[in-house]
Write a protein that holds these residues in place. Sequence first.
Motif, PDB file in Angstrom:
ATOM      1  N   PRO A  95      33.547  49.412  39.353  1.00  0.00           N
ATOM      2  CA  PRO A  95      33.533  50.300  38.180  1.00  0.00           C
ATOM      3  C   PRO A  95      32.612  49.747  37.092  1.00  0.00           C
ATOM      4  CG  PRO A  95      35.784  49.781  38.860  1.00  0.00           C
ATOM      5  CD  PRO A  95      34.890  48.866  39.624  1.00  0.00           C
ATOM      6  N   PRO A  96      31.891  50.613  36.380  1.00  0.00           N
ATOM      7  CA  PRO A  96      30.909  50.146  35.375  1.00  0.00           C
ATOM      8  C   PRO A  96      31.565  49.759  34.054  1.00  0.00           C
ATOM      9  CG  PRO A  96      30.887  52.537  35.477  1.00  0.00           C
ATOM     10  CD  PRO A  96      31.874  52.088  36.513  1.00  0.00           C
ATOM     11  N   THR A  97      32.437  48.741  34.090  1.00  0.00           N
ATOM     12  CA  THR A  97      33.157  48.324  32.877  1.00  0.00           C
ATOM     13  C   THR A  97      32.251  47.555  31.923  1.00  0.00           C
ATOM     14  OG1 THR A  97      33.860  46.238  33.894  1.00  0.00           O
ATOM     15  CG2 THR A  97      35.316  48.142  34.165  1.00  0.00           C
ATOM     16  N   GLY A  98      31.253  46.864  32.483  1.00  0.00           N
ATOM     17  CA  GLY A  98      30.347  46.079  31.654  1.00  0.00           C
ATOM     18  C   GLY A  98      30.894  44.723  31.266  1.00  0.00           C
ATOM     19  N   HIS A  99      32.110  44.370  31.741  1.00  0.00           N
ATOM     20  CA  HIS A  99      32.733  43.105  31.330  1.00  0.00           C
ATOM     21  C   HIS A  99      32.723  42.080  32.464  1.00  0.00           C
ATOM     22  CE1 HIS A  99      33.824  45.113  27.683  1.00  0.00           C
ATOM     23  NE2 HIS A  99      34.563  46.013  28.317  1.00  0.00           N
ATOM     24  N   CYS A 100      33.617  42.242  33.426  1.00  0.00           N
ATOM     25  CA  CYS A 100      33.704  41.289  34.534  1.00  0.00           C
ATOM     26  C   CYS A 100      34.409  41.973  35.703  1.00  0.00           C
ATOM     27  CB  CYS A 100      34.453  40.033  34.119  1.00  0.00           C
ATOM     28  SG  CYS A 100      36.145  40.346  33.566  1.00  0.00           S
ATOM     29  N   LEU A 101      34.461  41.286  36.836  1.00  0.00           N
ATOM     30  CA  LEU A 101      35.163  41.815  38.002  1.00  0.00           C
ATOM     31  C   LEU A 101      36.666  41.804  37.754  1.00  0.00           C
ATOM     32  CD1 LEU A 101      33.262  40.019  40.922  1.00  0.00           C
ATOM     33  CD2 LEU A 101      33.085  42.437  40.293  1.00  0.00           C
ATOM     34  N   ARG A 102      37.360  42.796  38.302  1.00  0.00           N
ATOM     35  CA  ARG A 102      38.819  42.824  38.234  1.00  0.00           C
ATOM     36  C   ARG A 102      39.388  41.903  39.319  1.00  0.00           C
ATOM     37  NH1 ARG A 102      39.647  48.893  39.650  1.00  0.00           N
ATOM     38  NH2 ARG A 102      38.214  48.132  41.247  1.00  0.00           N
ATOM     39  N   PRO A 103      40.614  41.427  39.166  1.00  0.00           N
ATOM     40  CA  PRO A 103      41.229  40.610  40.224  1.00  0.00           C
ATOM     41  C   PRO A 103      41.194  41.316  41.588  1.00  0.00           C
ATOM     42  CG  PRO A 103      42.579  40.522  38.251  1.00  0.00           C
ATOM     43  CD  PRO A 103      41.496  41.525  37.985  1.00  0.00           C
ATOM     44  N   LEU A 104      41.370  42.639  41.589  1.00  0.00           N
ATOM     45  CA  LEU A 104      41.323  43.411  42.835  1.00  0.00           C
ATOM     46  C   LEU A 104      39.957  43.291  43.501  1.00  0.00           C
ATOM     47  CD1 LEU A 104      42.386  45.541  44.853  1.00  0.00           C
ATOM     48  CD2 LEU A 104      41.655  47.308  43.237  1.00  0.00           C
ATOM     49  N   ASP A 105      38.872  43.374  42.708  1.00  0.00           N
ATOM     50  CA  ASP A 105      37.513  43.259  43.254  1.00  0.00           C
ATOM     51  C   ASP A 105      37.304  41.893  43.895  1.00  0.00           C
ATOM     52  OD1 ASP A 105      36.973  45.769  42.099  1.00  0.00           O
ATOM     53  OD2 ASP A 105      36.350  44.846  40.211  1.00  0.00           O
ATOM     54  N   VAL A 106      37.741  40.854  43.185  1.00  0.00           N
ATOM     55  CA  VAL A 106      37.566  39.482  43.677  1.00  0.00           C
ATOM     56  C   VAL A 106      38.355  39.275  44.966  1.00  0.00           C
ATOM     57  CG1 VAL A 106      38.003  37.038  43.173  1.00  0.00           C
ATOM     58  CG2 VAL A 106      37.105  38.545  41.375  1.00  0.00           C
ATOM     59  N   GLU A 107      39.612  39.714  44.973  1.00  0.00           N
ATOM     60  CA  GLU A 107      40.474  39.520  46.143  1.00  0.00           C
ATOM     61  C   GLU A 107      39.924  40.248  47.363  1.00  0.00           C
ATOM     62  OE1 GLU A 107      44.124  38.050  47.981  1.00  0.00           O
ATOM     63  OE2 GLU A 107      42.809  37.470  46.330  1.00  0.00           O
ATOM     64  N   PHE A 108      39.500  41.499  47.161  1.00  0.00           N
ATOM     65  CA  PHE A 108      38.982  42.282  48.280  1.00  0.00           C
ATOM     66  C   PHE A 108      37.735  41.625  48.871  1.00  0.00           C
ATOM     67  CE2 PHE A 108      36.127  45.371  50.146  1.00  0.00           C
ATOM     68  CZ  PHE A 108      36.957  46.077  50.999  1.00  0.00           C
ATOM     69  N   MET A 109      36.757  41.334  48.019  1.00  0.00           N
ATOM     70  CA  MET A 109      35.489  40.789  48.533  1.00  0.00           C
ATOM     71  C   MET A 109      35.667  39.388  49.101  1.00  0.00           C
ATOM     72  SD  MET A 109      32.439  42.262  46.085  1.00  0.00           S
ATOM     73  CE  MET A 109      33.171  42.006  44.470  1.00  0.00           C
ATOM     74  N   ARG A 110      36.572  38.612  48.525  1.00  0.00           N
ATOM     75  CA  ARG A 110      36.808  37.255  49.038  1.00  0.00           C
ATOM     76  C   ARG A 110      37.340  37.296  50.461  1.00  0.00           C
ATOM     77  NH1 ARG A 110      40.846  33.624  49.319  1.00  0.00           N
ATOM     78  NH2 ARG A 110      42.375  35.003  48.345  1.00  0.00           N
ATOM     79  N   ARG A 111      38.262  38.218  50.720  1.00  0.00           N
ATOM     80  CA  ARG A 111      38.859  38.312  52.055  1.00  0.00           C
ATOM     81  C   ARG A 111      37.961  39.039  53.060  1.00  0.00           C
ATOM     82  NH1 ARG A 111      44.255  36.925  52.382  1.00  0.00           N
ATOM     83  NH2 ARG A 111      45.308  36.537  50.399  1.00  0.00           N
TER      84      ARG A 111
END
Length: 347
Positions: free
Chosen positions: A175-191
């Motif tokens: 999502p174009p929040t402009g701030h940082c990755l959400r925990p969901l984004d990090v968890e998904f891509m990490r796994r």
Amino acid sequence: MNQQASVGNAMMPDTVVSSGVGGMYGEKAGGPVDFSYVGIDAILEQMRRKAMKQGFELNIMVVGQSGLGKSTLMNTLFKSKVSRKSVLATAQEKIPKTVEIKSISHDIEEKGVRMKLTVIDTPGFGDQINNENCWQPIMKFINDQYEAYLQEEININRKKRIPDSRVHCCIYFIPPTGHCLRPLDVEFMRRLSKVVNIVPVIAKADTLTLEERDFFKKKIREELQANGIDVYPQKEFDEDAEDRMINEKIREMIPFAVVGSDQEYQVNGRRLLGRKTKWGTIEVENIAHCEFAYLRDLLIRTHMQNIKDITSSIHYEMYRVRRLNENNTAVAHTNGLPEHHLTAHEM
């Protein structure tokens, strides 16, 4: 004298045959024959003809919460209605209570080249109040495709050409929040980066200013590195210095800030894909407006075969080795083999 003439006549057919055979492999008819030419380069034409007959397969998964333009981007990439929503949706689709996996296949042809494209959608991902473990159904689906391919491969009477339903690439929409990755984004891509090629994109990037976009891209790259997330193209799989140089430029661009549109508009006498606003038209394929063109080139024009090769030789191979080791372990325990014997056997 007559004898010499007859010898000369006898030699002529050999010259004609050599010239004709040479002509099959690109030499000009009637031109001088290069007797040092073997014809090894003709293998490329043979491979091209075989590939044209067989056609190609490409399986792309799109993941992201609702409203980020996943369907539109897929339609824009292939310049046709290839997304599931474009083909099947008849009414407003309700957000499912759990993550669902839905796919749709198309046969696409361009300049005589045929490709079976499968687009895999994941409605429900990231749309719940509690999104814990919502990556699990997606991981299971990817592994199920590896399992199906493995079972076909180990059959005694296996098919000449095994149908390939393995997920070659996963486009992850941020999502174009402009701030940082959400925990969901990090968890998904990490796994998931351990089992599939992930290409992250910033969705609807036209909602960010250029300064916000650059800051957000830099922040995402830092977070990916901090969390040990290796997205495509993975540095460890660069084959040589030339590969490394090309892929380094791509890695510096990731995530791609994209805008999708399947609407055409007239701009300065040209018809182009874009999004019309009060202050002008955002041109989807204009690199000054967004990075869609770079994403398209990566997925289709420059790295498609490499994406498929890494799926087959790295991700699938890791799954295959793990499954076969599990089977060996199960058989060994059934036969009552001691643990140390099992380890030695596996090595």
